[in-house]
Scaffold this active site. Structure first.
Site, PDB file in Angstrom:
ATOM      1  N   ASP A 169      12.316  -3.400   9.910  1.00  0.00           N
ATOM      2  CA  ASP A 169      12.531  -2.404   8.860  1.00  0.00           C
ATOM      3  C   ASP A 169      11.824  -2.765   7.553  1.00  0.00           C
ATOM      4  OD1 ASP A 169      13.995  -0.620  10.355  1.00  0.00           O
ATOM      5  OD2 ASP A 169      15.926  -1.516   9.863  1.00  0.00           O
ATOM      6  N   HIS A 178      18.382 -11.081  11.156  1.00  0.00           N
ATOM      7  CA  HIS A 178      18.563 -10.321  12.393  1.00  0.00           C
ATOM      8  C   HIS A 178      19.505 -11.104  13.281  1.00  0.00           C
ATOM      9  CE1 HIS A 178      17.629  -8.341  16.213  1.00  0.00           C
ATOM     10  NE2 HIS A 178      17.084  -7.373  15.504  1.00  0.00           N
TER      11      HIS A 178
HETATM   12  C1  LIG Z   1      15.787  -2.650  13.064  1.00  0.00           C
HETATM   13  C2  LIG Z   1      17.112  -3.265  12.670  1.00  0.00           C
HETATM   14  O1  LIG Z   1      18.122  -2.654  12.796  1.00  0.00           O
HETATM   15  S1  LIG Z   1      17.057  -4.849  12.131  1.00  0.00           S
HETATM   16  C3  LIG Z   1      18.477  -5.073  11.082  1.00  0.00           C
HETATM   17  C4  LIG Z   1      18.320  -4.291   9.808  1.00  0.00           C
HETATM   18  N1  LIG Z   1      19.359  -4.657   8.848  1.00  0.00           N
HETATM   19  C5  LIG Z   1      19.091  -5.316   7.709  1.00  0.00           C
HETATM   20  O2  LIG Z   1      17.961  -5.618   7.386  1.00  0.00           O
HETATM   21  C6  LIG Z   1      20.268  -5.599   6.825  1.00  0.00           C
HETATM   22  C7  LIG Z   1      20.185  -6.986   6.215  1.00  0.00           C
HETATM   23  N2  LIG Z   1      20.458  -8.002   7.197  1.00  0.00           N
HETATM   24  C8  LIG Z   1      21.738  -8.353   7.503  1.00  0.00           C
HETATM   25  O3  LIG Z   1      22.703  -7.884   6.894  1.00  0.00           O
HETATM   26  C9  LIG Z   1      21.956  -9.358   8.620  1.00  0.00           C
HETATM   27  O4  LIG Z   1      20.838 -10.201   8.737  1.00  0.00           O
HETATM   28  C10 LIG Z   1      22.244  -8.687   9.975  1.00  0.00           C
HETATM   29  C11 LIG Z   1      23.422  -7.731   9.850  1.00  0.00           C
HETATM   30  C12 LIG Z   1      21.044  -7.891  10.446  1.00  0.00           C
HETATM   31  C13 LIG Z   1      22.566  -9.744  11.005  1.00  0.00           C
HETATM   32  O5  LIG Z   1      23.669 -10.383  10.523  1.00  0.00           O
HETATM   33  P1  LIG Z   1      24.573 -11.438  11.301  1.00  0.00           P
HETATM   34  O6  LIG Z   1      24.029 -11.749  12.634  1.00  0.00           O
HETATM   35  O7  LIG Z   1      25.947 -10.894  11.284  1.00  0.00           O
HETATM   36  O8  LIG Z   1      24.347 -12.696  10.405  1.00  0.00           O
HETATM   37  P2  LIG Z   1      25.354 -13.454   9.450  1.00  0.00           P
HETATM   38  O9  LIG Z   1      26.105 -12.470   8.609  1.00  0.00           O
HETATM   39  O10 LIG Z   1      26.152 -14.371  10.291  1.00  0.00           O
HETATM   40  O11 LIG Z   1      24.336 -14.250   8.532  1.00  0.00           O
HETATM   41  C14 LIG Z   1      24.032 -15.611   8.616  1.00  0.00           C
HETATM   42  C15 LIG Z   1      23.729 -16.139   7.235  1.00  0.00           C
HETATM   43  O12 LIG Z   1      22.538 -15.520   6.751  1.00  0.00           O
HETATM   44  C16 LIG Z   1      22.818 -14.775   5.564  1.00  0.00           C
HETATM   45  N3  LIG Z   1      22.073 -13.542   5.650  1.00  0.00           N
HETATM   46  C17 LIG Z   1      21.779 -12.846   6.759  1.00  0.00           C
HETATM   47  N4  LIG Z   1      21.056 -11.779   6.458  1.00  0.00           N
HETATM   48  C18 LIG Z   1      20.912 -11.817   5.111  1.00  0.00           C
HETATM   49  C19 LIG Z   1      20.236 -10.956   4.219  1.00  0.00           C
HETATM   50  N5  LIG Z   1      19.592  -9.872   4.638  1.00  0.00           N
HETATM   51  N6  LIG Z   1      20.266 -11.265   2.911  1.00  0.00           N
HETATM   52  C20 LIG Z   1      20.907 -12.356   2.478  1.00  0.00           C
HETATM   53  N7  LIG Z   1      21.545 -13.209   3.292  1.00  0.00           N
HETATM   54  C21 LIG Z   1      21.538 -12.926   4.596  1.00  0.00           C
HETATM   55  C22 LIG Z   1      24.307 -14.521   5.584  1.00  0.00           C
HETATM   56  O13 LIG Z   1      24.832 -14.319   4.298  1.00  0.00           O
HETATM   57  C23 LIG Z   1      24.798 -15.795   6.211  1.00  0.00           C
HETATM   58  O14 LIG Z   1      24.764 -16.805   5.258  1.00  0.00           O
HETATM   59  P3  LIG Z   1      25.934 -17.923   5.175  1.00  0.00           P
HETATM   60  O15 LIG Z   1      25.883 -18.612   6.513  1.00  0.00           O
HETATM   61  O16 LIG Z   1      25.535 -18.739   4.022  1.00  0.00           O
HETATM   62  O17 LIG Z   1      27.189 -17.123   4.989  1.00  0.00           O
HETATM   63  O1  LIG Z   2      18.267  -5.458  17.853  1.00  0.00           O
HETATM   64  C1  LIG Z   2      18.998  -5.183  16.892  1.00  0.00           C
HETATM   65  O2  LIG Z   2      20.140  -5.647  16.736  1.00  0.00           O
HETATM   66  C2  LIG Z   2      18.510  -4.272  15.820  1.00  0.00           C
HETATM   67  C3  LIG Z   2      17.078  -3.956  15.941  1.00  0.00           C
HETATM   68  O3  LIG Z   2      16.225  -4.728  15.571  1.00  0.00           O
HETATM   69  C4  LIG Z   2      16.690  -2.700  16.601  1.00  0.00           C
HETATM   70  O4  LIG Z   2      17.571  -1.940  17.030  1.00  0.00           O
HETATM   71  O5  LIG Z   2      15.489  -2.424  16.702  1.00  0.00           O
END
Ligand SMILES: CC(=O)SCCNC(=O)CCNC(=O)[C@H](O)C(C)(C)COP(=O)(O)OP(=O)(O)OC[C@H]1O[C@@H](n2cnc3c(N)ncnc32)[C@H](O)[C@@H]1OP(=O)(O)O
Ligand SMILES: O=C([O-])CC(=O)C(=O)O
Length: 369
Positions: free
Chosen positions: A312, A260
């Site tokens: 989620d 996140h």
């Molecule tokens: C209710 C909601 O909307 S909550 C969000 C729901 N979305 C998801 O679950 C999708 C999966 N999660 C993700 O893609 C990410 O965690 C995000 C998009 C939510 C946040 O991403 P960002 O803040 O952009 O994080 P970022 O991409 O900088 O990740 C940091 C590190 O963690 C890793 N990482 C982050 N999330 C994940 C994941 N779900 N699986 C594997 N690796 C991950 C990245 O690869 C990165 O690794 P590195 O430093 O070795 O390259």
């Molecule tokens: O806060 C965020 O970036 C995503 C999230 O968890 C939500 O919208 O509930």
């Protein structure tokens, strides 16, 4: 002009707000002064809806009045139902919802009134109608007859009834209500930001919410809850999930439901609440293996990547056990978030400054035709 550039606007303060704040250090989601998790444990979704739009937690009488006002707005214009039916069978239900909300704008006589009073009335109309578009978008896609809301049921029981065709048990209703609360508001996620950006041109609430639907659809945001369930079903067992996760990680794929932008190194408090709900529901539905599989997946991600589950990850299996079709998981999230987005749009309209950032230009210069 400041030259600082933050890709993804990471840690950039984009707005002042009195609505909510993620206090990561204290592991608290502050919503108008209350802890969201305490609200989910002790209040109802309509209490939280009242809190979000009015700024104070409603008394019992005020909540009952809000529920009556919402119920008086139940019902969709006939043409909205026709529009839902006209969309192709393969349409994604978030696109159906986006179209339905967008079309609904033209039926609201107060569309262009940006006053707090008119925006409040529109938010109440949306609370009444969005669940109906969610449920009937699915009915249209699956070529079934449309469902009408039942005023004898509570707001939450009716929403679940319209989706599943079955009046929920008290336990199912309470867990669904908790899920709606934890999905209702979350500070400045991409979808809320998108809505505020749109509202900052003095555009209307329906347009801002339509933009938020498009944002929430993506799998890096709300779309993750559906992707989580697909992954759990594909894995089938604790061992299968570990194998699947390891192979995805080996291919540098992201595992849906983990990580996140704000909580990357800490647990999402909402996920923990839904984990407890899943434990209880899995027991009740005699599906303990689903809960065990999710816990095993959480352990794999902690061990391999030090990543925590987000909301989620645990909301998805909860919705599955409540009998919600998977392609409605994200639309349900949007329905719950409608009130959070509406309160942000109201706040933006009340104290507006046009969003218009600058760029770090990396293209060529001095070319001539
Ligand atoms: C209710 C909601 O909307 S909550 C969000 C729901 N979305 C998801 O679950 C999708 C999966 N999660 C993700 O893609 C990410 O965690 C995000 C998009 C939510 C946040 O991403 P960002 O803040 O952009 O994080 P970022 O991409 O900088 O990740 C940091 C590190 O963690 C890793 N990482 C982050 N999330 C994940 C994941 N779900 N699986 C594997 N690796 C991950 C990245 O690869 C990165 O690794 P590195 O430093 O070795 O390259
Ligand atoms: O806060 C965020 O970036 C995503 C999230 O968890 C939500 O919208 O509930």
């Amino acid at each position: 002009m400041s030259n600082s550039y933050h890709p993804g606007l990471e840690n950039v303060i984009a707005s002042e707000t009195a609505i909510s704040y993620l206090d990561v250090e204290k592991e608290e989601i502050v919503v108008r002064g209350y802890d969201l998790i305490e609200l989910a444990q002790n209040a109802t979704y309509l209490d939280v809806a009242g809190l979000l739009i009015e700024g104070t937690l409603p008394t019992e009488d005020e909540r009952n009045t809000l529920e009556e006002r919402i119920k008086s707005e139940y019902g969709l214009p006939r043409n909205i139902c026709s529009i839902l039916r006209l969309l192709p069978e393969q349409a994604d239900l978030m696109d159906v919802l986006r179209t339905g909300i967008s079309a609904l704008a033209s039926y609201d006589e107060e569309l262009e009134d940006r006053s707090k009073e008119a925006n409040t009335r529109k938010a109440i109309r949306l609370l009444a109608k969005v669940p109906q578009i969610v449920a009937n978008g699915y009915q249209a896609k699956t070529k079934r007859v449309f469902v009408n809301p039942r005023e004898d049921l509570s707001y939450t029981a009716n929403f679940l009834y319209m989706i599943t065709g079955r009046v929920p048990t008290k336990m199912e209703e309470d867990i669904f209500d908790q899920s709606l609360i934890v999905y209702s508001e979350h500070e400045m996620p991409n979808s809320t930001f998108a809505a505020r950006v749109i509202a900052s041109t003095q555009s209307d609430l329906y347009g801002a919410l339509t933009g938020a639907v498009a944002s929430l659809k993506g799998t890096l945001h709300g779309g993750a809850n559906e992707a989580v369930m697909e992954m759990l079903l594909a894995a089938g067992s604790e061992a299968g999930l570990e194998t699947l996760m390891l192979s995805k990680l080996a291919q540098k794929e992201r595992i849906m439901g983990f990580g996140h932008r704000v909580y990357m190194k800490k647990a999402d408090p909402r996920a923990l609440l839904m984990k407890d709900a899943l434990a209880a529901l899995a027991l009740e539905k005699n599906q303990p293996e689903l809960y065990a599989m999710c816990v095993a997946g959480e352990e794999v991600m902690k061990r391999e990547k030090s990543l925590h589950p987000n909301l989620d990850y645990y909301a998805a299996p909860v919705y599955y056990l409540l009998g919600i079709p998977i392609d409605l998981f994200t639309p349900v999230f949007l329905a719950a978030r409608t009130i959070g987005v509406s309160s942000h749009v109201m706040e933006q309209h009340a104290n507006n400054r046009l969003f218009r950032p600058r760029v770090h230009y990396t293209g060529p210069r001095n070319l001539h035709p």
